[in-house]
Design a protein around this motif. Structure first.
Motif, PDB file in Angstrom:
ATOM      1  N   ILE A 377     -20.123  66.519  35.206  1.00 23.44           N
ATOM      2  CA  ILE A 377     -19.065  66.986  34.308  1.00 23.44           C
ATOM      3  C   ILE A 377     -18.035  67.712  35.163  1.00 23.44           C
ATOM      4  N   ARG A 378     -16.872  67.105  35.296  1.00 23.07           N
ATOM      5  CA  ARG A 378     -15.851  67.615  36.209  1.00 23.07           C
ATOM      6  C   ARG A 378     -15.071  68.766  35.579  1.00 23.07           C
ATOM      7  N   THR A 379     -14.330  69.456  36.402  1.00 25.21           N
ATOM      8  CA  THR A 379     -13.390  70.457  35.908  1.00 25.21           C
ATOM      9  C   THR A 379     -12.075  69.774  35.563  1.00 25.21           C
ATOM     10  N   ALA A 380     -11.253  70.480  34.802  1.00 27.57           N
ATOM     11  CA  ALA A 380      -9.944  69.928  34.440  1.00 27.57           C
ATOM     12  C   ALA A 380      -9.075  69.705  35.674  1.00 27.57           C
ATOM     13  N   ALA A 381      -9.340  70.462  36.729  1.00 31.46           N
ATOM     14  CA  ALA A 381      -8.561  70.311  37.964  1.00 31.46           C
ATOM     15  C   ALA A 381      -9.006  69.114  38.790  1.00 31.46           C
ATOM     16  N   SER A 382     -10.189  68.552  38.466  1.00 31.01           N
ATOM     17  CA  SER A 382     -10.709  67.436  39.246  1.00 31.01           C
ATOM     18  C   SER A 382     -11.320  66.376  38.328  1.00 31.01           C
ATOM     19  N   PRO A 383     -10.500  65.768  37.439  1.00 28.67           N
ATOM     20  CA  PRO A 383     -11.036  64.802  36.482  1.00 28.67           C
ATOM     21  C   PRO A 383     -11.363  63.477  37.143  1.00 28.67           C
ATOM     22  N   ILE A 384     -12.135  62.632  36.443  1.00 27.22           N
ATOM     23  CA  ILE A 384     -12.366  61.282  36.968  1.00 27.22           C
ATOM     24  C   ILE A 384     -11.244  60.343  36.538  1.00 27.22           C
ATOM     25  N   TYR A 385     -10.491  60.749  35.508  1.00 31.15           N
ATOM     26  CA  TYR A 385      -9.330  59.971  35.065  1.00 31.15           C
ATOM     27  C   TYR A 385      -8.326  60.978  34.512  1.00 31.15           C
ATOM     28  N   PRO A 386      -7.047  60.869  34.867  1.00 33.66           N
ATOM     29  CA  PRO A 386      -6.105  61.955  34.566  1.00 33.66           C
ATOM     30  C   PRO A 386      -5.724  62.096  33.101  1.00 33.66           C
ATOM     31  N   ALA A 387      -5.932  61.046  32.309  1.00 33.76           N
ATOM     32  CA  ALA A 387      -5.606  61.093  30.880  1.00 33.76           C
ATOM     33  C   ALA A 387      -6.858  60.765  30.084  1.00 33.76           C
ATOM     34  N   GLY A 388      -6.741  60.810  28.757  1.00 33.90           N
ATOM     35  CA  GLY A 388      -7.883  60.514  27.911  1.00 33.90           C
ATOM     36  C   GLY A 388      -8.352  59.090  28.044  1.00 33.90           C
ATOM     37  N   GLY A 389      -9.596  58.838  27.676  1.00 37.17           N
ATOM     38  CA  GLY A 389     -10.177  57.515  27.848  1.00 37.17           C
ATOM     39  C   GLY A 389      -9.498  56.436  27.037  1.00 37.17           C
ATOM     40  N   LEU A 390      -8.904  56.789  25.894  1.00 38.22           N
ATOM     41  CA  LEU A 390      -8.317  55.805  24.997  1.00 38.22           C
ATOM     42  C   LEU A 390      -6.801  55.934  24.956  1.00 38.22           C
ATOM     43  N   ALA A 391      -6.128  54.808  24.775  1.00 35.93           N
ATOM     44  CA  ALA A 391      -4.685  54.802  24.551  1.00 35.93           C
ATOM     45  C   ALA A 391      -4.399  53.939  23.339  1.00 35.93           C
ATOM     46  N   VAL A 392      -3.397  54.328  22.565  1.00 36.67           N
ATOM     47  CA  VAL A 392      -3.001  53.608  21.361  1.00 36.67           C
ATOM     48  C   VAL A 392      -1.775  52.753  21.678  1.00 36.67           C
ATOM     49  N   LEU A 393      -1.866  51.471  21.406  1.00 36.34           N
ATOM     50  CA  LEU A 393      -0.778  50.523  21.661  1.00 36.34           C
ATOM     51  C   LEU A 393      -0.135  50.098  20.342  1.00 36.34           C
ATOM     52  N   ARG A 394       1.154  49.817  20.407  1.00 28.98           N
ATOM     53  CA  ARG A 394       1.853  49.257  19.250  1.00 28.98           C
ATOM     54  C   ARG A 394       2.822  48.190  19.737  1.00 28.98           C
ATOM     55  N   GLY A 395       3.392  47.453  18.803  1.00 27.29           N
ATOM     56  CA  GLY A 395       4.334  46.396  19.121  1.00 27.29           C
ATOM     57  C   GLY A 395       4.306  45.358  18.034  1.00 27.29           C
ATOM     58  N   ASN A 396       5.074  44.296  18.196  1.00 32.80           N
ATOM     59  CA  ASN A 396       5.126  43.287  17.135  1.00 32.80           C
ATOM     60  C   ASN A 396       3.814  42.536  16.968  1.00 32.80           C
ATOM     61  N   LEU A 397       2.910  42.649  17.938  1.00 35.38           N
ATOM     62  CA  LEU A 397       1.592  42.022  17.803  1.00 35.38           C
ATOM     63  C   LEU A 397       0.611  42.928  17.062  1.00 35.38           C
ATOM     64  N   ALA A 398       0.870  44.231  17.077  1.00 35.55           N
ATOM     65  CA  ALA A 398      -0.016  45.192  16.438  1.00 35.55           C
ATOM     66  C   ALA A 398       0.798  46.300  15.780  1.00 35.55           C
ATOM     67  N   PRO A 399       1.511  45.979  14.700  1.00 38.70           N
ATOM     68  CA  PRO A 399       2.338  47.008  14.054  1.00 38.70           C
ATOM     69  C   PRO A 399       1.532  48.178  13.511  1.00 38.70           C
ATOM     70  N   GLY A 400       0.266  47.941  13.165  1.00 38.68           N
ATOM     71  CA  GLY A 400      -0.593  49.021  12.696  1.00 38.68           C
ATOM     72  C   GLY A 400      -1.377  49.687  13.799  1.00 38.68           C
ATOM     73  N   GLY A 401      -1.170  49.243  15.031  1.00 37.65           N
ATOM     74  CA  GLY A 401      -1.831  49.853  16.178  1.00 37.65           C
ATOM     75  C   GLY A 401      -2.945  49.003  16.753  1.00 37.65           C
ATOM     76  N   ALA A 402      -3.256  49.281  18.009  1.00 38.19           N
ATOM     77  CA  ALA A 402      -4.386  48.688  18.718  1.00 38.19           C
ATOM     78  C   ALA A 402      -4.882  49.732  19.717  1.00 38.19           C
ATOM     79  N   ILE A 403      -6.078  49.520  20.238  1.00 38.25           N
ATOM     80  CA  ILE A 403      -6.721  50.488  21.135  1.00 38.25           C
ATOM     81  C   ILE A 403      -7.080  49.808  22.446  1.00 38.25           C
ATOM     82  N   ILE A 404      -6.908  50.529  23.548  1.00 46.35           N
ATOM     83  CA  ILE A 404      -7.438  50.094  24.834  1.00 46.35           C
ATOM     84  C   ILE A 404      -8.168  51.264  25.473  1.00 46.35           C
TER      85      ILE A 404
END
Length: 587
Positions: A377-404
């Motif tokens: 369990i890392r500290t905030a100063a030394s994460p394994i990934y700088p942002a959260g694990g999930l990102a929300v995508l939108r666009g004309n293919l997913a107007p209600g949203g999609a997840i990656i």
């Protein structure tokens, strides 16, 4: 000799709505109703003294079809011990048990049925509090959904993770390593004898998957919500720690009954914000957002995907577990589990939220053991990934949203434009994915339609499409893949999921054709079909929507009432009728 019984507990004067007097069948004479109920339960050997205690129900989901719950009998006994030590009367009862690998067409199809079973059995039977024993992916959300609707004091106990095994000197565990080795087998890097050997080592004991899959994710999320005893998420299934957690859960349930600490007092908007923060920080399963949305929806709390994405940009992944990292749940537990993680996240959490202990999250953290050196369990100063694990995508293919799941994706593919190779449904993919004549290249984008909530039905984990064999043999390990389905929390890859609305109800995904260009930009949070609006309108006119139907039974109910991924894939009639809060809040 005068009777020593409490007059309120006499067979003909049910003056209380607690204990055995709750929910009496109405025969027109409430005294007789209680008299009859006590007569029957005394047939099991109970005394009036035992029957005068607070009744603590214990949901028993043990099943020979569910190895994730293989330790359920031991946990039930430990919970009973804890209940009795605190002066309560434990009564266990069965409900549906859903296992990920033994449920057709998919476990998600049965989650809502299990939630209804849980809710109605809690309502139907007299209990002052209930212990929910679950573990495998859909069981914990189903139980929390049902308990949130039932309104009886409830506490979650998970079965715990399995132990890891070893293959030729390499530590392995289900099910990230399942997928990795099967990928190598498909690519003909290992033979049939070796894959059979691996198969014997991937699941070394009963319990849930040993990585940060959906089961482990929901265990961590349940503790973050305050619905579990402090430190209860991480102990492996076959350890003494897990049994002690079970005993403590039983004792806590009795105190919750006395305080009438119902789920709505714990599951507030701020509690869901804490849970979302944890979901991001653990590199949790994409399924976690669907389940949290469903649980929150039972209480009239909406989860805003745009708010989740804002939160993701400021919440790094701190837990170094597969599939985003390298370790396993055993290691997470030895590193201090959720208490260590929550301490590190403390500046980002609502510390005034209530927990099953009756104390706030902040008070629980104040009493946590001191930190110690560890590398899981890392500290905030030394994460394994700088942002959260999930990102929300939108666009004309997913107007209600999609997840990656960006923390488990290939960085080289997260900004990518490619040609679509389209499969109309799961059977189409199964028939053609390994065809040597399939027109597919490594930089193409695989698209799978009609595996959403109604399309499959049940939104299966087929979003983790296999790499076509001819590309796998050539060394291709990842491709961009897009669908309206889900993937296992144990899986990794550049995979766009939960495209909303789904193809089966006329979402834009239904209009994609092989050869179309698709652009993925995680940086811009975009998933776009590069086809002009006029052409899409022409295609839509050519292919009218024919929603899946069923003539009878649960499938008919499911297809007619299930919601989309952005509403948790719950049944519309089970969600709260009014919205009381929306999270995450602005600012």
């Amino acid at each position: 000799m005068p009777s020593s019984r409490d007059p309120e507990q006499s067979p003909d004067t049910p003056a209380s709505t607690q204990g055995l007097a709750k929910g009496l069948t109405n025969y027109g004479d409430t005294g007789f109703s209680l008299f009859l109920r006590k007569a029957f339960i005394k047939g099991a050997g109970f005394t009036d003294d035992a029957l005068s205690r607070p009744v603590i129900g214990i949901v028993n989901t043990g099943s020979s079809y569910n190895p994730c719950h293989g330790n359920a009998p031991q946990l039930v006994e430990a919970v009973k011990r804890g209940v009795m030590l605190a002066g309560g009367l434990p009564v266990d009862f069965p409900t549906i048990s859903v296992h990920e690998s033994f449920s057709a067409p998919t476990s998600m199809y049965l989650r809502n049925l299990m939630s209804m079973d849980t809710e109605e059995m809690i309502r139907a039977q007299p209990m002052d509090a209930v212990v929910l024993i679950g573990g495998c992916d859909k069981t914990v959300p189903a139980q929390l959904m049902g308990a949130a609707s039932a309104g009886v004091p409830a506490i979650q106990l998970v079965t715990g993770s399995m132990l890891t095994g070893a293959h030729r000197g390499e530590r392995v565990g289900a099910c990230t390593d399942c997928r990795r080795y099967w990928g190598r087998y498909r690519a003909e890097e290992i033979d049939g004898a070796e894959i059979a050997d691996v198969n014997n080592q991937l699941v070394a004991s009963v319990g849930t998957c040993s990585v940060m899959g959906t089961a482990s994710t929901m265990a961590c999320v349940a503790e973050a919500l305050g619905m579990m005893v402090s430190g209860g998420a991480s102990a492996p299934a076959v350890t003494a720690d897990r049994v002690r957690v079970a005993e403590r859960t039983g004792t806590t349930a009795v105190a919750m009954a006395a305080a009438r600490l119902t789920p709505d007092r714990i599951l507030t908007g701020n509690a869901f914000e804490n849970a979302l923060r944890v979901l991001l920080a653990i590199g949790g399963s994409t399924n976690g957002i669907v389940h949290l949305t469903a649980i929150a929806g039972r209480l009239g709390i909406d989860i805003d995907l745009a708010g989740l994405d804002r939160m993701s940009r400021e919440t790094p992944v701190l837990v170094d577990l597969k599939p985003s990292g390298q370790h396993y749940m055993e290691d997470f537990h030895k590193a201090g589990g959720m208490l260590t993680l929550l301490r590190e996240l403390r500046p980002l959490l609502h510390l005034d939220t209530l927990t099953v202990s009756g104390r706030t999250l902040g008070e629980e953290l104040d009493d946590a053991p001191p930190p110690f050196p560890q590398d899981v369990i890392r500290t905030a100063a030394s994460p394994i990934y700088p942002a959260g694990g999930l990102a929300v995508l939108r666009g004309n293919l997913a107007p209600g949203g999609a997840i990656i799941k960006q923390s488990a994706a290939n960085p080289a593919l997260m900004e990518h434009e490619g040609r679509a190779v389209v499969f109309e449904h799961a059977e189409d993919m199964a028939q053609r994915i390994d065809d040597e004549s399939l027109d597919v290249k490594a930089d193409d984008i695989l698209v799978l339609k009609r595996i959403g909530p109604t399309g499959a039905p049940g939104m299966p984990e087929a979003g983790y499409m296999p790499i076509p064999k001819k590309l796998a043999r050539a060394g291709v390990k990842d491709m961009v893949r897009v669908s309206d389905g889900r993937m296992s929390g144990t899986a990794a890859g550049t995979i766009v999921l939960h495209v909303t609305p789904e193809a089966a109800i006329g979402g834009p995904l239904a209009l994609v054709r092989s050869g179309d260009r698709i652009r993925l930009s995680v940086a811009n949070r975009e998933i776009a079909l590069l086809v002009d609006d006029a052409e899409l309108a022409r295609r839509a006119a050519e292919q009218p929507v024919e929603r899946p139907r069923a003539e009878r039974g649960y499938r008919k109910l499911f297809l007619e009432t299930v919601t989309q991924a952005d509403q948790g894939v719950d049944f519309d009639f089970l969600r709260a009728t009014q919205t009381v809060d929306t999270v995450p809040k602005q600012g």
